[in-house]
Design a protein around this motif. Structure first.
Motif, PDB file in Angstrom:
ATOM      1  N   LEU A   7       0.816  -1.216   0.000  1.00  0.00           N
ATOM      2  CA  LEU A   7       0.000   0.000   0.000  1.00  0.00           C
ATOM      3  C   LEU A   7       0.850   1.266   0.000  1.00  0.00           C
ATOM      4  N   LEU A   8       1.977   1.209   0.676  1.00  0.00           N
ATOM      5  CA  LEU A   8       2.772   2.424   0.885  1.00  0.00           C
ATOM      6  C   LEU A   8       3.913   2.623  -0.105  1.00  0.00           C
ATOM      7  N   HIS A   9       4.215   1.650  -0.953  1.00  0.00           N
ATOM      8  CA  HIS A   9       5.459   1.698  -1.713  1.00  0.00           C
ATOM      9  C   HIS A   9       5.590   2.919  -2.620  1.00  0.00           C
ATOM     10  N   ASP A  10       4.532   3.476  -3.121  1.00  0.00           N
ATOM     11  CA  ASP A  10       4.648   4.691  -3.933  1.00  0.00           C
ATOM     12  C   ASP A  10       3.855   5.871  -3.371  1.00  0.00           C
ATOM     13  N   THR A  11       3.209   5.697  -2.230  1.00  0.00           N
ATOM     14  CA  THR A  11       2.388   6.778  -1.690  1.00  0.00           C
ATOM     15  C   THR A  11       3.215   7.965  -1.227  1.00  0.00           C
ATOM     16  N   GLY A  12       4.429   7.726  -0.787  1.00  0.00           N
ATOM     17  CA  GLY A  12       5.263   8.833  -0.333  1.00  0.00           C
ATOM     18  C   GLY A  12       5.537   9.839  -1.429  1.00  0.00           C
ATOM     19  N   ARG A  13       5.588   9.376  -2.655  1.00  0.00           N
ATOM     20  CA  ARG A  13       5.809  10.294  -3.778  1.00  0.00           C
ATOM     21  C   ARG A  13       4.637  11.239  -3.935  1.00  0.00           C
ATOM     22  N   ALA A  14       3.438  10.745  -3.707  1.00  0.00           N
ATOM     23  CA  ALA A  14       2.250  11.596  -3.820  1.00  0.00           C
ATOM     24  C   ALA A  14       2.212  12.628  -2.702  1.00  0.00           C
ATOM     25  N   VAL A  15       2.717  12.241  -1.539  1.00  0.00           N
ATOM     26  CA  VAL A  15       2.690  13.147  -0.387  1.00  0.00           C
ATOM     27  C   VAL A  15       3.833  14.147  -0.425  1.00  0.00           C
ATOM     28  N   GLY A  16       5.039  13.668  -0.742  1.00  0.00           N
ATOM     29  CA  GLY A  16       6.199  14.521  -0.590  1.00  0.00           C
ATOM     30  C   GLY A  16       6.936  14.903  -1.847  1.00  0.00           C
ATOM     31  N   GLY A  17       6.515  14.433  -2.980  1.00  0.00           N
ATOM     32  CA  GLY A  17       7.217  14.761  -4.208  1.00  0.00           C
ATOM     33  C   GLY A  17       7.860  13.551  -4.832  1.00  0.00           C
ATOM     34  N   ALA A  18       8.713  13.787  -5.792  1.00  0.00           N
ATOM     35  CA  ALA A  18       9.273  12.703  -6.596  1.00  0.00           C
ATOM     36  C   ALA A  18      10.611  12.186  -6.089  1.00  0.00           C
ATOM     37  N   ARG A  19      11.092  12.649  -4.961  1.00  0.00           N
ATOM     38  CA  ARG A  19      12.385  12.182  -4.466  1.00  0.00           C
ATOM     39  C   ARG A  19      12.308  10.706  -4.085  1.00  0.00           C
ATOM     40  N   HIS A  20      13.399  10.002  -4.298  1.00  0.00           N
ATOM     41  CA  HIS A  20      13.463   8.564  -4.040  1.00  0.00           C
ATOM     42  C   HIS A  20      13.214   8.227  -2.575  1.00  0.00           C
ATOM     43  N   SER A  21      13.616   9.072  -1.659  1.00  0.00           N
ATOM     44  CA  SER A  21      13.526   8.768  -0.231  1.00  0.00           C
ATOM     45  C   SER A  21      12.136   8.999   0.357  1.00  0.00           C
ATOM     46  N   GLU A  22      11.264   9.666  -0.361  1.00  0.00           N
ATOM     47  CA  GLU A  22       9.954  10.014   0.188  1.00  0.00           C
ATOM     48  C   GLU A  22       9.104   8.816   0.613  1.00  0.00           C
ATOM     49  N   PRO A  23       8.999   7.748  -0.195  1.00  0.00           N
ATOM     50  CA  PRO A  23       8.186   6.617   0.268  1.00  0.00           C
ATOM     51  C   PRO A  23       8.685   6.012   1.583  1.00  0.00           C
ATOM     52  N   ALA A  24       9.994   5.898   1.755  1.00  0.00           N
ATOM     53  CA  ALA A  24      10.540   5.344   2.997  1.00  0.00           C
ATOM     54  C   ALA A  24      10.252   6.262   4.176  1.00  0.00           C
ATOM     55  N   LEU A  25      10.375   7.569   3.975  1.00  0.00           N
ATOM     56  CA  LEU A  25      10.078   8.516   5.058  1.00  0.00           C
ATOM     57  C   LEU A  25       8.604   8.479   5.430  1.00  0.00           C
ATOM     58  N   PHE A  26       7.753   8.401   4.424  1.00  0.00           N
ATOM     59  CA  PHE A  26       6.312   8.322   4.675  1.00  0.00           C
ATOM     60  C   PHE A  26       5.977   7.012   5.393  1.00  0.00           C
ATOM     61  N   SER A  27       6.631   5.935   5.023  1.00  0.00           N
ATOM     62  CA  SER A  27       6.398   4.639   5.667  1.00  0.00           C
ATOM     63  C   SER A  27       6.820   4.674   7.131  1.00  0.00           C
ATOM     64  N   ARG A  28       7.917   5.369   7.409  1.00  0.00           N
ATOM     65  CA  ARG A  28       8.364   5.503   8.800  1.00  0.00           C
ATOM     66  C   ARG A  28       7.302   6.215   9.626  1.00  0.00           C
ATOM     67  N   LYS A  29       6.750   7.296   9.083  1.00  0.00           N
ATOM     68  CA  LYS A  29       5.702   8.036   9.796  1.00  0.00           C
ATOM     69  C   LYS A  29       4.459   7.182  10.001  1.00  0.00           C
ATOM     70  N   CYS A  30       4.081   6.442   8.969  1.00  0.00           N
ATOM     71  CA  CYS A  30       2.905   5.568   9.074  1.00  0.00           C
ATOM     72  C   CYS A  30       3.131   4.474  10.106  1.00  0.00           C
ATOM     73  N   GLY A  31       4.318   3.900  10.105  1.00  0.00           N
ATOM     74  CA  GLY A  31       4.643   2.856  11.072  1.00  0.00           C
ATOM     75  C   GLY A  31       4.553   3.343  12.500  1.00  0.00           C
ATOM     76  N   LYS A  32       5.040   4.552  12.730  1.00  0.00           N
ATOM     77  CA  LYS A  32       4.932   5.134  14.070  1.00  0.00           C
ATOM     78  C   LYS A  32       3.476   5.371  14.444  1.00  0.00           C
ATOM     79  N   ARG A  33       2.731   5.925  13.504  1.00  0.00           N
ATOM     80  CA  ARG A  33       1.320   6.227  13.775  1.00  0.00           C
ATOM     81  C   ARG A  33       0.508   4.958  14.029  1.00  0.00           C
ATOM     82  N   LEU A  34       0.865   3.878  13.341  1.00  0.00           N
ATOM     83  CA  LEU A  34       0.179   2.600  13.534  1.00  0.00           C
ATOM     84  C   LEU A  34       0.723   1.826  14.740  1.00  0.00           C
ATOM     85  N   GLN A  35       1.671   2.416  15.424  1.00  0.00           N
ATOM     86  CA  GLN A  35       2.291   1.849  16.615  1.00  0.00           C
ATOM     87  C   GLN A  35       2.947   0.495  16.345  1.00  0.00           C
TER      88      GLN A  35
END
Length: 90
Positions: A7-35
């Motif tokens: 679900l998250l593998h390309d969502t970070g690009r939609a949230v943060g732009g086209a940088r390669h690191s965005e999906p991983a950063l977004f996944s980190r935030k989601c992981g924290k939020r999902l505890q």
């Protein structure tokens, strides 16, 4: 974990732009939020960050070839991923 990474593998690009690191950063935030536990978050980030490599290896390479295994091991390095973290839906 695998479903969440899918679900998250390309969502970070939609949230943060086209940088390669965005999906991983977004996944980190989601992981924290999902505890998720730190180990689960680490597995999630690895799966999301390397989804292209993992997919192309699974689809295009000989998984019984020691060279393929060694190459993929370099990607994963010392990051421990338990099978349960990846495939357990609960």
């Amino acid at each position: 974990m695998l479903y969440l990474a899918l679900l998250l593998h390309d969502t970070g690009r939609a949230v943060g732009g086209a940088r390669h690191s965005e999906p991983a950063l977004f996944s980190r935030k989601c992981g924290k939020r999902l505890q998720l536990s730190p180990e689960q978050r680490k597995s999630l980030i690895l799966l999301v960050d390397h989804h292209v490599t993992l997919s192309s290896t699974a689809q295009q390479r000989n998984l019984d070839d020691p060279a393929t295994i060694a190459e993929l091991a370099k990607v994963v390095r010392n990051q421990k991923i338990s099978r349960a973290d990846v495939v357990d839906p609960g």
